[in-house]
Scaffold this motif. Sequence first.
Motif, PDB file in Angstrom:
ATOM      1  N   THR A   1      54.931  20.678   4.990  1.00  0.00           N
ATOM      2  CA  THR A   1      55.569  21.962   5.287  1.00  0.00           C
ATOM      3  C   THR A   1      57.058  21.805   5.559  1.00  0.00           C
ATOM      4  O   THR A   1      57.702  22.718   6.044  1.00  0.00           O
TER       5      THR A   1
ATOM      6  N   GLY B   1      57.567  22.278  10.435  1.00  0.00           N
ATOM      7  CA  GLY B   1      58.424  22.823   9.392  1.00  0.00           C
ATOM      8  C   GLY B   1      58.357  24.333   9.266  1.00  0.00           C
ATOM      9  O   GLY B   1      59.358  24.993   9.064  1.00  0.00           O
ATOM     10  N   ASP B   2      57.171  24.897   9.386  1.00  0.00           N
ATOM     11  CA  ASP B   2      57.037  26.347   9.235  1.00  0.00           C
ATOM     12  C   ASP B   2      56.167  26.979  10.309  1.00  0.00           C
ATOM     13  O   ASP B   2      55.602  28.037  10.126  1.00  0.00           O
ATOM     14  N   GLU B   3      56.056  26.315  11.453  1.00  0.00           N
ATOM     15  CA  GLU B   3      55.215  26.825  12.531  1.00  0.00           C
ATOM     16  C   GLU B   3      55.719  26.291  13.865  1.00  0.00           C
ATOM     17  O   GLU B   3      56.235  25.180  13.951  1.00  0.00           O
TER      18      GLU B   3
ATOM     19  N   LEU C   1      54.464  31.705  13.264  1.00  0.00           N
ATOM     20  CA  LEU C   1      54.621  31.254  11.906  1.00  0.00           C
ATOM     21  C   LEU C   1      55.491  32.225  11.119  1.00  0.00           C
ATOM     22  O   LEU C   1      55.683  33.363  11.522  1.00  0.00           O
ATOM     23  N   ARG C   2      56.020  31.709  10.024  1.00  0.00           N
ATOM     24  CA  ARG C   2      56.843  32.548   9.149  1.00  0.00           C
ATOM     25  C   ARG C   2      55.934  33.341   8.232  1.00  0.00           C
ATOM     26  O   ARG C   2      54.939  32.841   7.736  1.00  0.00           O
TER      27      ARG C   2
ATOM     28  N   ASN D   1      56.059  35.996   4.845  1.00  0.00           N
ATOM     29  CA  ASN D   1      56.827  36.632   3.776  1.00  0.00           C
ATOM     30  C   ASN D   1      56.683  38.141   3.873  1.00  0.00           C
ATOM     31  O   ASN D   1      55.686  38.652   4.390  1.00  0.00           O
TER      32      ASN D   1
ATOM     33  N   LEU E   1      48.770  29.374   6.130  1.00  0.00           N
ATOM     34  CA  LEU E   1      49.055  28.251   7.017  1.00  0.00           C
ATOM     35  C   LEU E   1      47.826  27.359   7.168  1.00  0.00           C
ATOM     36  O   LEU E   1      47.919  26.132   7.077  1.00  0.00           O
TER      37      LEU E   1
ATOM     38  N   ASP F   1      63.297  22.375  12.238  1.00  0.00           N
ATOM     39  CA  ASP F   1      64.721  22.674  12.418  1.00  0.00           C
ATOM     40  C   ASP F   1      65.244  21.970  13.670  1.00  0.00           C
ATOM     41  O   ASP F   1      64.963  22.384  14.792  1.00  0.00           O
TER      42      ASP F   1
END
Length: 88
Positions: free
Chosen positions: A33, A79-81, A8-9, A11, A23, A37
């Motif tokens: 989310t 989207g973010d994982e 996961l992203r 910050n 998350l 990509d």
Amino acid sequence: MSYDLAFLRKNDDQSWDQALEALEERVEENTDTGSPDAEAWAHIAAEAQQLLGDVELHQNAKFFELDHEPTGIQLSLYGDEAAITAPY
């Protein structure tokens, strides 16, 4: 039984625990989310197919998924994982 690895992203101002909690909250609240990509997925899927051979590809607006039935390996991109599941 399987090993499940999630990527996961995070910050810069978050600890890994905080990023994981954020998350989990988004999942519980069913928060959008974003889209995965597609360019990154094309590279991931191509490499996985080269290593594994025949795979099943699934996708919709929220995720991409690759399943390799002979080994039980599953790759997912959201989207973010991202996640990989491998049986043991």
